[in-house]
Design an enzyme around this catalytic site. Structure first.
Site, PDB file in Angstrom:
ATOM      1  CB  CYS A 185      -1.324 -26.501  27.934  1.00 32.12           C
ATOM      2  SG  CYS A 185      -0.262 -25.414  28.899  1.00 32.12           S
TER       3      CYS A 185
ATOM      4  CB  CYS B 229       1.817 -23.257  35.261  1.00 34.73           C
ATOM      5  SG  CYS B 229       0.507 -22.216  34.557  1.00 34.73           S
ATOM      6  CB  CYS B 230      -0.568 -27.848  36.595  1.00 38.77           C
ATOM      7  SG  CYS B 230      -0.543 -28.081  34.806  1.00 38.77           S
TER       8      CYS B 230
ATOM      9  CB  CYS C  87      -2.482 -31.002  35.375  1.00 35.16           C
ATOM     10  SG  CYS C  87      -4.079 -31.675  35.857  1.00 35.16           S
TER      11      CYS C  87
ATOM     12  CB  CYS D 190      -4.771 -24.180  29.784  1.00 40.87           C
ATOM     13  SG  CYS D 190      -5.202 -24.205  31.533  1.00 40.87           S
TER      14      CYS D 190
END
Length: 234
Positions: free
Chosen positions: A196, A110-111, A221, A193
């Protein structure tokens, strides 16, 4: 070193960067450290520009600060980069909107989509970038130097606040009335985010609220891959 001495050293380094790498960019995540650097660059009237990564999952308070920064520093605008739409859609359709909770690998994926790919676009063709990294922030940042060659992105990476303490960062912000993220006042020392990031308790590590379901050793990340101090480009 006193804060006054550190401030002088940071200003000198920023001036050197501006002279030797006038195309350098400040990576502004709108954290406390990045606000110190944003303010210093503006105060010194340096020809350095900034960019920010809007992952699409940022807290509302971060967007509020983005607007305040645009109004406070009109001569130093922050360019915003967004994730690739197709790649983001593919990730969400395959793994779900919050798939990153399922494993470290999916969180890192995702990162990669929301941060690393837009970072590559932001830094393309540049000779250097500037970050607000501090040595005290994380076990993964103990071996940093204030100037390193970033082999992954093929440019120089500078961390002018590397030796600053958290208290010194806040002393500067308060004394100079620099705007900062409202979440800091709600026990969010490190903000990324929204899904997170959480508030921390008294005594917890400053990055305990980032990816709190993971071990400290994995809490990066990928934006800040390990670099070699003063290693020349190949």
């Amino acid at each position: 070193m006193s804060l006054e001495s550190k401030l002088a050293a940071t200003a000198a380094l920023l001036q050197t960067i501006a002279a030797e790498h006038p195309d350098a960019l400040l990576a502004n995540s709108y954290g406390a450290e990045d606000m110190v650097l944003t303010d210093l660059i503006a105060r010194l009237n340096l020809p350095l520009r900034s960019f920010s990564l809007d992952t699409g999952r940022l807290p509302a308070e971060t967007y509020d600060l983005m607007q305040k920064v645009a109004e406070r520093y009109p001569s130093h605008p922050v360019a915003v980069y967004f994730p690739d739409t197709a790649a983001t859609e593919q990730y969400v359709n395959l793994h779900g909107i919050n798939g990153f909770y399922q494993s470290v690998a999916l969180r890192q994926s995702c990162c990669a989509v929301r941060k690393l790919e837009p970072l590559k676009r932001a830094l393309a063709g540049r000779s250097a970038w500037i970050t607000g990294l501090r040595r005290q922030q994380s076990p993964t940042r103990q071996d940093l130097a204030d100037k390193q060659y970033d082999a992954d992105n093929k440019l120089w990476k500078f961390s002018p606040l590397l030796e600053w303490s958290e208290a010194e960062v806040w002393q500067y912000l308060k004394e100079n009335q620099v705007p900062y993220n409202a979440l800091h006042d709600r026990h969010y020392p490190s903000i990324g985010c929204a899904p997170c990031t959480r508030a921390i308790s008294v005594g917890e590590d400053v990055r305990a609220g980032r990816w709190w379901w993971e071990n400290p050793e994995t809490k990066e990340c990928g934006l800040h891959a390990k670099a070699s101090p003063l290693q020349s480009p190949v």
